[in-house]
Scaffold this active site. Sequence first.
Site, short mmCIF file in Angstrom:
data_model
loop_
_atom_site.label_atom_id
_atom_site.label_comp_id
_atom_site.label_asym_id
_atom_site.label_seq_id
_atom_site.Cartn_x
_atom_site.Cartn_y
_atom_site.Cartn_z
N HIS A 296 0.83 -1.33 -0.10
CA HIS A 296 -0.08 -0.03 0.09
C HIS A 296 0.71 1.37 -0.08
O HIS A 296 1.97 1.24 0.74
CB HIS A 296 -0.84 0.03 1.31
CG HIS A 296 -1.64 0.97 1.30
ND1 HIS A 296 -1.84 2.08 1.76
CD2 HIS A 296 -3.34 0.83 0.72
CE1 HIS A 296 -3.03 2.80 1.65
NE2 HIS A 296 -3.97 2.15 0.89
N SER B 44 -8.65 -16.07 0.62
CA SER B 44 -8.84 -14.61 0.50
C SER B 44 -10.33 -14.34 0.11
O SER B 44 -10.97 -15.05 -0.59
CB SER B 44 -7.81 -13.97 -0.51
OG SER B 44 -8.28 -12.79 -0.77
#
Lengths: 131, 384
Positions: free
Chosen positions: B129, B330
């Site tokens: 990120h 996920s």
Amino acid sequence: MKQLTVLVPNQPGQLAKIAEVLAAQGINIEDFDVESNGADGLISLTVDKYDEAMRALRDAGYRTVTQDTLLIRLEDRPGALAAVAMRLKEAGLDLRSMHIIRRVENVSIASLVCSDNVKAAEVLTDVLIST
Amino acid sequence: MSHVAAVKRPSLPPEDRKRLDALRARLDGARRHFVGYPCNQDFDYQELTPFLDYSINNVGDPFGGSNIPLNTHEFEREVLAEFAELTHAPQDAWWGYVTAGGTEGNMYGLYVARELFPEGICYFSEDTHYSVAKVLRLQHTRNIMIKSQENGEMDYADLRETLRIHRDVPPIIFANIGTTMTGAVDNIGRVRAILDEFAISNAYIHADAALSGMILPFVADPQPWDFADGADSISISGHKLLGSPLPCGVVLARKSHVDRIARSIEYIGALDTTIAGSRSAMSPLFLWYRLRTLGREGCRQIVERSIGLAEYAIAALAKRGIESWRHKNSITVVFPKPPPEVMRKWILAPRKKIAHIITLPHVREDIIEEFADDLAAAFAKEKP
């Protein structure tokens, strides 16, 4: 005079698109240079309103690099960035950060910031794209 | 003695009340289509409304005592103890606090690492990120980006070669336990194996487990990611999988590291090593309430429901000829980047040629069907 570099796909009409984005914000291009390599193109610009140009290009979806950063081109292989960092270390320079900007066709384009970018540019002339 | 008038209880002018009504209507409208970001919208904290009547503050170390009795430190400690168990933190050898969100947790982990190894270099993958680069710049930590594999996981060959070249410099590894774009997990076991191979003992691993930190404790076969696998600190978001009206999270670290920092900053006259000064006392209360009402079984159900919805989304898209995929464990379903009208309506965050939805429980089957219809129609319109 400050310069910025825009990464674009190596396709016709990219400079015209960028000129259009900047003109729409009343920004004048005072100088430019275009370089291409494989799938990538790099357009270096000198403009009259630096910060506004950065904002306009970002909003238009372009990846823009400031002149505080060195751009280098490397073969895309494990440890390639680390090897550059080692060269800087051996030259007595302190690396602050090194980020991959794009990887296409076995070539990585990376940005780096060093304790002395001018000296770093001299050390890395073989891989340097722009200052 | 002169009379001092009491402050009148303020009230909102009618036009401003209308603005609040409009805001609420806008939020209600947007919530249905909020599928591209990992924020669970499915919660109910009405029972905590009375606590909005107090000015409460969790300033300082939740374990250190406070001069301000209007706090929720007791609840915060219980929240932290629960997360410590879920992350296999070493018994009685961990420390932590409730943060304002994942970024503060990452900042804390990198701060601890930087204090332990001032000369260290931080390595993080391309898929990390963007806030991490900001934190590293803020903390003046040297850093080198590591390549990512096609699937978003760290390229271990690049990491290995990088560590080989810089084996004399303490590495600070920033591991993504679920990347933002694809939910890929950097395998801490493999990272530790590389460090062992080069006999690098002065190393630090921070795990950014923003979303997956509340998924992996509840699946049958988790990737190596927590303290038991060698993490030195872990940041987990509270508002993502659990859901909360305020962004929040927890950060946990090995106590031995934190104690060393506390000693090193003793000169400032405070042993509190938290990043913020005043800290929310509501966030710990939200997290405590959520964890207590759900229990471990409730958390497991959220995870199972979310994974089931991810499978449902993949099947719904496949039925319409759209290929999508997800990583093991996920709930991030990845598909080709849609046209702008779909991105706007469904509040999606694209990167390069892909976009994703995150199938938290508020992304119900009917919403997935509507989304899949929109996506298929938009792709069909694009075809020549």
